[in-house]
Structures are given as C-alpha cells and as structure tokens.
Design a protein around this motif. Structure first.
Motif, PDB file in Angstrom:
ATOM      1  N   ARG A  15       7.931  -0.117  -5.116  1.00  0.00           N
ATOM      2  CA  ARG A  15       6.657   0.366  -5.621  1.00  0.00           C
ATOM      3  C   ARG A  15       6.530   1.871  -5.420  1.00  0.00           C
ATOM      4  O   ARG A  15       6.987   2.422  -4.424  1.00  0.00           O
ATOM      5  N   SER A  16       5.849   2.505  -6.369  1.00  0.00           N
ATOM      6  CA  SER A  16       5.559   3.924  -6.228  1.00  0.00           C
ATOM      7  C   SER A  16       4.350   4.096  -5.313  1.00  0.00           C
ATOM      8  O   SER A  16       3.599   3.154  -5.067  1.00  0.00           O
ATOM      9  N   PRO A  17       4.131   5.315  -4.781  1.00  0.00           N
ATOM     10  CA  PRO A  17       2.928   5.545  -3.952  1.00  0.00           C
ATOM     11  C   PRO A  17       1.640   5.186  -4.683  1.00  0.00           C
ATOM     12  O   PRO A  17       0.684   4.711  -4.056  1.00  0.00           O
ATOM     13  N   LEU A  18       1.595   5.408  -6.002  1.00  0.00           N
ATOM     14  CA  LEU A  18       0.386   5.057  -6.758  1.00  0.00           C
ATOM     15  C   LEU A  18       0.170   3.547  -6.777  1.00  0.00           C
ATOM     16  O   LEU A  18      -0.966   3.067  -6.640  1.00  0.00           O
ATOM     17  N   ASP A  19       1.268   2.782  -6.897  1.00  0.00           N
ATOM     18  CA  ASP A  19       1.147   1.320  -6.863  1.00  0.00           C
ATOM     19  C   ASP A  19       0.660   0.850  -5.495  1.00  0.00           C
ATOM     20  O   ASP A  19      -0.169  -0.058  -5.395  1.00  0.00           O
ATOM     21  N   LEU A  20       1.172   1.464  -4.421  1.00  0.00           N
ATOM     22  CA  LEU A  20       0.729   1.093  -3.082  1.00  0.00           C
ATOM     23  C   LEU A  20      -0.747   1.406  -2.883  1.00  0.00           C
ATOM     24  O   LEU A  20      -1.499   0.606  -2.315  1.00  0.00           O
ATOM     25  N   ALA A  21      -1.153   2.595  -3.353  1.00  0.00           N
ATOM     26  CA  ALA A  21      -2.568   2.971  -3.217  1.00  0.00           C
ATOM     27  C   ALA A  21      -3.466   2.029  -4.006  1.00  0.00           C
ATOM     28  O   ALA A  21      -4.542   1.627  -3.540  1.00  0.00           O
ATOM     29  N   SER A 184       8.095  -5.857  -3.009  1.00  0.00           N
ATOM     30  CA  SER A 184       6.661  -5.822  -2.761  1.00  0.00           C
ATOM     31  C   SER A 184       6.279  -6.339  -1.381  1.00  0.00           C
ATOM     32  O   SER A 184       5.096  -6.540  -1.122  1.00  0.00           O
ATOM     33  N   THR A 185       7.263  -6.568  -0.500  1.00  0.00           N
ATOM     34  CA  THR A 185       6.912  -7.100   0.816  1.00  0.00           C
ATOM     35  C   THR A 185       6.007  -6.149   1.574  1.00  0.00           C
ATOM     36  O   THR A 185       4.942  -6.524   2.068  1.00  0.00           O
ATOM     37  N   PHE A 186       6.397  -4.898   1.666  1.00  0.00           N
ATOM     38  CA  PHE A 186       5.590  -3.908   2.371  1.00  0.00           C
ATOM     39  C   PHE A 186       4.251  -3.708   1.682  1.00  0.00           C
ATOM     40  O   PHE A 186       3.205  -3.643   2.335  1.00  0.00           O
ATOM     41  N   GLY A 187       4.279  -3.604   0.354  1.00  0.00           N
ATOM     42  CA  GLY A 187       3.026  -3.444  -0.386  1.00  0.00           C
ATOM     43  C   GLY A 187       2.097  -4.631  -0.219  1.00  0.00           C
ATOM     44  O   GLY A 187       0.880  -4.477  -0.132  1.00  0.00           O
ATOM     45  N   GLY A 188       2.686  -5.849  -0.157  1.00  0.00           N
ATOM     46  CA  GLY A 188       1.852  -7.031   0.046  1.00  0.00           C
ATOM     47  C   GLY A 188       1.177  -7.020   1.403  1.00  0.00           C
ATOM     48  O   GLY A 188       0.003  -7.395   1.530  1.00  0.00           O
ATOM     49  N   TYR A 189       1.903  -6.575   2.432  1.00  0.00           N
ATOM     50  CA  TYR A 189       1.306  -6.475   3.760  1.00  0.00           C
ATOM     51  C   TYR A 189       0.163  -5.462   3.770  1.00  0.00           C
ATOM     52  O   TYR A 189      -0.888  -5.692   4.391  1.00  0.00           O
ATOM     53  N   LEU A 190       0.352  -4.339   3.078  1.00  0.00           N
ATOM     54  CA  LEU A 190      -0.700  -3.332   3.024  1.00  0.00           C
ATOM     55  C   LEU A 190      -1.938  -3.866   2.300  1.00  0.00           C
ATOM     56  O   LEU A 190      -3.072  -3.613   2.717  1.00  0.00           O
TER      57      LEU A 190
END
Length: 369
Positions: A15-21, A184-190
């Motif tokens: 994921r890009s930083p924008l997707d994470l945000a 998306s594991t990290f993004g899902g946790y966030l």
C-alpha cells in the motif's frame, strides 16, 4: 513468438502512504460512528445518534468526490488490446444462462513481455463452446492494470484475423489474478487500531455520563454507613434560617447524614425552636425557622421521619416515570396543620412528585407525563 518469462513491473506489492492514511481515517470514522450510536442510545442523546449516522454518510460522499477526478482520468484512458492463449478454463458455478468461468491465459502484448494471468468472467452457455484450451482470443486491459484482463467477445475484423493466424507459446507462471491484493497486513492492523481508538475516543468523552460515580439515591441506606464526624461541610445559621452544604462525595441521603445536618443547625438551642419549612437536596439542606413570637404553623424538627426519607426519595426516583432523574428535592412543611413531606424529581422525561404524611406513609403520587 518468443516469450520472455517476466511479470509486468506495474503490479503493486504494498500500500502507498495515501492508502494507509485512507484506511486509518476509514477505521476512525467507522469506530467513532458506531460508538456514537451506542452511546447515544444508552444516554438517549439525539445529537449523538444523528452524528453517528451523518458522519459516515458525509465521509462516504467526501471519498466519492475526492476519487472522482482519478476515476475520470482512468475512464479517459483507452484500454490496450492484445492476443492471449487460453491455457485452461473451468466453470466456477452459476444457475443462469451466464456462468462464471475462470480463465488461465497467456497474454502477449505487442509492446512488452508475455505474462500469465487468471481472470474470471461471465460467459453465456451458448458461447462456452467457442473457448477451449490452446485457443487464441482477443483481450483488453487498462495500461496501468495489466492483470485486469477482459475477453473481447466481438473483436474487430483486423484483430479477429490476427487471432486466427497467431501462435502463442505458453508463458511460465505464476499467474496474476484479476487484481492482486496488496500486502495489507500492516494496513489492516492500522485500520483496526484506528477503529478501536475512534470508538474509545467517543466513550472517553462521555465517560462521566456512562461511568459516573454511583448515584447516592441508588444505594441502600445500609451501604453508606453512618455519618462520620469531621467530614467536610459548611454550616451557616442565622435567626431566621440555617443552611448546611456538604462537601464532594457526600449526600444527605447517606444514612444518618440528614439527621446530623439538622442537629448541627439546632445545636445549643433549648429544643423548642420550630421550623417553618425544611428543604433538602442532594448536598444542601435549608431550614427556615419560625421567628420568635410568630403564630405561623410550624413543626418540631425531631418529628421528621428520618429513617423513611431515603426510601421516599428512592421511591420517587424509580416509580414515577422519570427514567433518568437529574435532580431531587425533599420539602417538609406543616402549613395545612399536619406535617407533610413532598419529594420532587426532574429529568429529561419531565417532573414528578409524591407526597407523604408525618409518618413517612405515601398518600399521593403525581407521575411524569
């Protein structure tokens, strides 16, 4: 045609930083909205309920509006057309004339290496016989998403002729899927963390209403214990009246507290001083005394049914239709000739009261409307 075993370099891997945000903000909106609906229901706060419904709707509209330019740019980009070899196909289900079929294809772009891709598409049962392993078909895909391959059912005569004459060798795997999921594991946790923090934030703001100190009128008299000397309070006594204000964490509803407060106002008297009215709230007691020589009807403060008063207050708070009482007040007077006690309660549902005689027996109820 010579095939180079290479995968498209445009496939996203994380994921890009924008997707994470965006994921964090989405989680926070979902968590806070759900918490607002629950808290608003428990506390019966209409603004919270409205906010819990309006915020996700407004956020969804904002996301749609923010993504409109990108969707417009993607729609303006013409798809690329290429030939593809059917490596295998299998129907994955369906009970209608159009069944989902999973194709394993080798796509051979005109300007780039060939690659394998898996794509699921709906095919009419009548047209299913036109597709067989080893056959050549015409496909299209967006330039920035080479894995999003779609079969062209009615190609132009030029591409139809090319498909008839073409021979494509199989490309090695692994095959790309319709849209490879990013890491998306990290993004899902966030996102989950933001959801929990959003819900916790709403609960924290309204923690006093949800988990406030126990209402003293909800405790049985035996739970409070007798009044202890030395507890903080303010006593003001004059010839006409007396007032006692208790400190934080105390209540006149506590066992023995009301009697102790009354005694502090009559300390040093000869015992014959009578009261015109007694008004007791949660932490404030006010006694209006009969002036010397007055013929106004009064009563002896010792005549108050002190043991019955906590039960009268509890009865008024719980049985008169005021579901969330915010204030209560006890008034004692004898203007009609006999000692009368009235307990009034007020809250979001309105006001109610009950009346008792000098023995603490209830003689009248006025419920909230």
């Amino acid at each position: 045609m010579t095939i180079t075993p290479a995968l498209p370099s445009t496939v996203p891997t994380r994921r890009s930083p924008l997707d994470l945000a965006r994921g964090i903000l989405t989680g926070a909106v979902i968590g806070s909205s759900l918490a607002a609906l629950v808290v608003g229901t428990v506390l019966e706060r209409v603004p919270l309920l409205v906010g819990g419904l309006a915020v996700p709707i407004a956020y969804g509209l904002l996301v749609l509006a923010a993504g409109a330019p990108e969707r417009a740019r993607e729609a303006a980009v013409l798809p690329r057309t290429a030939l593809a070899r059917i490596e295998s196909l299998s129907a994955t289900g369906g009970e209608t004339s159009d069944v989902p079929v999973r194709f394993d294809l080798t796509v051979a772009p005109d300007s780039g290496p060939a690659y394998r891709v898996e794509s699921t598409q709906s095919v009419n049962l009548v047209d299913l016989l036109d597709y067989e392993p080893g056959g050549i078909v015409v496909v299209q895909y967006p330039p920035h998403r080479p894995w999003a391959v779609k079969l062209v059912k009615r190609p132009t005569p030029e591409w139809e002729d090319r498909a008839t004459a073409a021979h494509i060798d199989s490309a090695p795997g692994p095959a790309l899927t319709d849209e490879p999921p990013p890491d998306s594991t990290f993004g899902g946790y966030l996102t989950l963390l933001a959801l929990l923090l959003g819900a916790a934030g709403v609960v924290f703001v309204f923690r006093a209403d949800l988990f406030g100190p126990e209402d003293p009128t909800d405790r049985p008299p035996s739970a409070a214990g007798p009044a202890e000397p030395g507890t903080s309070s303010t006593t003001i006594v004059s010839a006409a009246s007396g007032t006692v204000a208790l400190g934080p964490g105390q209540s006149l509803f506590d066992e023995g507290r009301l009697r102790a407060a009354v005694d502090s106002l009559t300390k040093g008297d000869d015992g014959k001083r009578q009261a015109l009215t007694v008004v007791a709230q949660d932490r404030v007691l006010t006694v209006v005394f009969i002036p010397a020589g007055s013929q106004a009807p009064g009563f002896d403060l010792d005549a108050l049914p002190y043991p019955r008063i906590p039960a009268l207050v509890r009865e008024a708070r719980t049985t008169l239709g005021v579901r969330s009482p915010q204030t209560w007040q006890l008034t004692a007077e004898s203007l009609s000739g006999s000692l009368t006690l009235r307990v009034g309660v007020a809250g979001p549902d309105g006001a109610a009261s009950l009346e008792a005689n000098g023995h603490g027996e209830i003689v009248r109820r006025v419920s909230a409307r």
